[in-house]
Design a protein around this motif. Structure first.
Motif, short mmCIF file in Angstrom:
data_model
loop_
_atom_site.label_atom_id
_atom_site.label_comp_id
_atom_site.label_asym_id
_atom_site.label_seq_id
_atom_site.Cartn_x
_atom_site.Cartn_y
_atom_site.Cartn_z
N PHE A 80 -100.33 51.24 71.61
CA PHE A 80 -101.21 51.87 70.99
C PHE A 80 -100.43 53.12 70.86
O PHE A 80 -99.88 54.16 71.62
CB PHE A 80 -102.44 52.07 71.83
N THR B 271 -99.94 56.79 67.37
CA THR B 271 -100.57 57.51 66.37
C THR B 271 -99.36 58.47 65.70
O THR B 271 -98.50 58.86 66.21
CB THR B 271 -101.63 58.26 66.74
N MET C 94 -94.91 59.09 77.96
CA MET C 94 -94.21 59.61 76.91
C MET C 94 -93.06 58.52 76.00
O MET C 94 -92.30 58.95 75.62
CB MET C 94 -93.45 60.78 77.05
N ASP D 221 -93.03 55.70 72.95
CA ASP D 221 -93.25 55.67 71.62
C ASP D 221 -94.80 55.31 71.31
O ASP D 221 -95.30 55.70 70.39
CB ASP D 221 -92.46 54.75 70.61
N ALA D 222 -95.16 54.30 72.18
CA ALA D 222 -96.61 53.77 72.09
C ALA D 222 -97.09 53.79 73.52
O ALA D 222 -96.12 53.47 74.28
CB ALA D 222 -96.69 52.57 71.44
N ALA D 223 -98.36 53.93 73.85
CA ALA D 223 -98.98 53.60 75.11
C ALA D 223 -99.23 52.22 75.07
O ALA D 223 -99.56 51.62 74.42
CB ALA D 223 -100.16 54.36 75.29
N LEU E 161 -108.19 57.10 73.64
CA LEU E 161 -107.98 57.83 72.38
C LEU E 161 -106.57 58.26 72.07
O LEU E 161 -105.63 58.26 72.98
CB LEU E 161 -108.93 59.07 72.51
N SER E 162 -106.10 58.03 70.70
CA SER E 162 -105.05 58.82 70.24
C SER E 162 -105.53 59.88 69.66
O SER E 162 -106.62 60.15 69.18
CB SER E 162 -104.25 58.02 69.29
N CYS E 163 -104.51 61.03 69.74
CA CYS E 163 -104.95 62.39 69.12
C CYS E 163 -103.75 62.99 68.56
O CYS E 163 -102.51 62.93 68.91
CB CYS E 163 -105.36 63.19 70.36
N SER E 164 -103.91 63.37 67.11
CA SER E 164 -102.81 63.89 66.49
C SER E 164 -103.37 65.20 65.84
O SER E 164 -104.68 65.47 65.13
CB SER E 164 -102.72 62.71 65.19
N THR F 220 -101.95 58.65 73.81
CA THR F 220 -101.09 58.82 73.06
C THR F 220 -101.26 59.78 71.92
O THR F 220 -102.25 59.93 71.69
CB THR F 220 -100.63 57.43 72.33
N GLY F 221 -100.16 60.60 71.51
CA GLY F 221 -100.46 61.51 70.47
C GLY F 221 -99.50 62.04 69.64
O GLY F 221 -98.40 61.24 69.64
N ASP F 222 -99.70 62.97 68.71
CA ASP F 222 -98.61 63.52 67.91
C ASP F 222 -99.12 64.93 67.52
O ASP F 222 -100.09 65.26 67.18
CB ASP F 222 -98.76 62.39 66.46
N THR F 223 -98.04 65.76 67.48
CA THR F 223 -98.21 67.00 66.83
C THR F 223 -97.46 67.31 65.60
O THR F 223 -96.00 67.20 65.63
CB THR F 223 -97.90 68.04 67.96
N ASN G 207 -106.92 64.50 64.16
CA ASN G 207 -107.37 63.06 64.16
C ASN G 207 -107.47 62.50 65.38
O ASN G 207 -106.63 62.47 66.32
CB ASN G 207 -106.38 62.11 63.36
#
Lengths: 333, 333
Positions: free
Chosen positions: A50, A52, B36, B38-40, B89-92, B124-127, B141
């Motif tokens: 999963f 993003t 950490m 690339d994907a959970a 949840l993913s969070c961006s 998982t996330g992105d900033t 998101n």
């Protein structure tokens, strides 16, 4: 359709329904998406990957791709790097009021074409339109689910003796965006390497090669990936500098601007770690794929220099490949 | 930490790592996120609900919540509406350069508090940090995965005789944002209803009530949900106008601005369809929950007026509840 996107296209009412049906369904059509429920109902493996990413790249159209192609390839690649087959994507657009409908259609079409390369599907989405000045043109978030078919890949797996490979020339995407933004004319035009890597990963998995770690070196480039690995696995990494594939025009741009190619972003390359003895087999598989035709063995895991990445020149001199810091290039992806 | 967010916090290098470790891990900490990769990698039921939303609300802090709380509750609710338990949840984040670190921490803390109400986790996330003027302050998101525990909820399920309930007063969120943006002083201050509805949905599922359709009426409000249902199920819907719960101060604002409360957004309400005979049991369950203490039976499915929603007044007169059109209020969620 109007020829510009209006606030009402994001209002959740009739105009939003029309945009979804006339544009998104035209290109993304599949039975799950068309159910239009609050959430897509999916059947998957019970072990999934999963991930993003929000794409804010500028310019939105560039040599070798556009924000749409990048938004599919980028998330597909993060899934593939965990040994998972990309299956389902969500897609969320944030669009500036007044954005040309024609450009949105170009982006959506490009997303659709990129998805065909891996059979991944957009199954749920969201569209926001915000007033002029609240966003620069368009941002896209894609979040993906993949089914893990090769288990155990991790940045913590590296051990002394492991071999490191890269699937082709590095820095192409970063150099392309930089050249285009700065309006630098290069003799040979630099093109982004933006591509979905799943077909190459699938070949590697099917070959039976043992994959210990795998990453696509995006923001922060090769240097960010290698330094993260050295940190997380608490080992050293030794890279033979002249083995790193770099295109002449990318090297030229780096010299012009005083940059190191290994800090530049890539969007269609992977870095791979295999146990000693498996590197020739892995290289052979990679070279046979159009996605890995310039692959190289670039280095190995060492027990000295724990947490560091060492660049060894052909003269035998060594220097540290520093982790990237600062912001070379905002809005690179 | 610096007291403002810099471009380098989104560069993918050392500063990004620091922001992740010092801020996001402080509030979102869990073993999956901390890997950490690339994907959970997740273990789930094989039948899942998958949904995405980008939050672009302005102002980012409002009475009853903020963009952080909203970004959790909004996606949790879309999952819950499909009979699924919110799990991952993913969070961006897309953040404007110069955004105050203190405000980011307030938002992240608020997300963390909202997640505790349903045990959902960011895995998982992105900033991204973009230059000043490329985004207005901050967009978030969230994309979510839930495990389906009650199967078969759909906007296409409505049949003649089915009963429609709403879990409380409508229009609170829309009225709150509108009042705050227009600087309108109301006698009693209107507060957003922003809330995670999963606890209420779980109570409904556990009670054994048959749930045919369920939606949270966000953008486009009650009117958008009912009109979509009438369309997708090809039936008519008759609503008793005086049964719709509306707070006096929301009604007052609507009269002041010439709006209908049933087109205003909600962020902590659900609309429910049950078969005839189950409505009292459902209402009883809902009234017992703090999330449904003002629940009401508001109408029924009829065979006439296919594809339309009819508002019946207490005098017996009927008018059509038009689907929302245009853009009442951009950046409402």
């Amino acid at each position: 359709m109007e020829n510009r996107i209006l606030l009402s296209h994001g209002g959740g009412g009739e105009e939003t329904q029309k945009l979804i049906k006339n544009l998104f369904f035209k290109y993304f059509s599949n039975p799950i998406l068309e159910k239009m429920e609050d959430a897509a109902v999916l059947n998957t493996n019970s072990k999934i990957a999963f991930t993003t990413d929000s794409f804010t790249i500028s310019p939105i159209f560039f040599k070798g791709g556009d924000i749409g192609k990048l938004s599919i390839a980028g998330t597909v690649n993060d899934i593939a790097m965990m040994g998972a087959k990309p299956r389902f994507l969500s897609c969320s657009f944030i669009i500036e009021e007044g954005f040309p409908f024609e450009d949105l259609e170009k982006i959506v079409k490009s997303m659709s074409e990129e998805m065909k390369k891996t059979e991944v599907k957009i199954v749920t989405g969201d569209t926001k339109v915000v007033p002029k000045g609240s966003v620069d043109k368009i941002f896209i978030n894609t979040t993906g689910i993949g089914e893990i078919i090769y288990d155990g890949i991790s940045a913590s797996n590296l051990e002394e003796g492991d071999i490191i490979l890269v699937s082709g020339s590095i820095g192409d995407h970063g150099a392309c965006i930089m050249a285009q933004r700065e309006d630098i004319e290069m003799e040979s035009e630099i093109s982004s390497d933006c591509a979905s890597l799943w077909p190459l990963v699938k070949d590697l998995i099917n070959s039976g090669v043992k994959i210990k770690a795998m990453r696509d070196p995006t923001r922060g480039g090769l240097s960010a990936v290698l330094n993260e690995w050295a940190n997380q696995s608490k080992i050293g990494i030794e890279i033979e500098e002249e083995k790193i594939p770099i295109k002449d025009e990318v090297q030229g741009l780096c010299e012009l601007l005083g940059l190191e190619a290994y800090t530049l972003a890539n969007e269609g390359k992977l870095v791979l770690v295999v146990p000693k003895g498996e590197e020739e087999k892995a290289l052979d598989i990679m070279l046979k794929s159009p996605l890995g035709k310039d692959s190289q063995i670039i280095g190995k895991v060492i027990s000295d220099y724990k947490g560091k990445v060492i660049l060894k020149s052909s003269y035998g001199t060594r220097r540290i490949m520093e982790p990237p810091a600062g912001e070379l290039l905002p809005r690179i992806c």
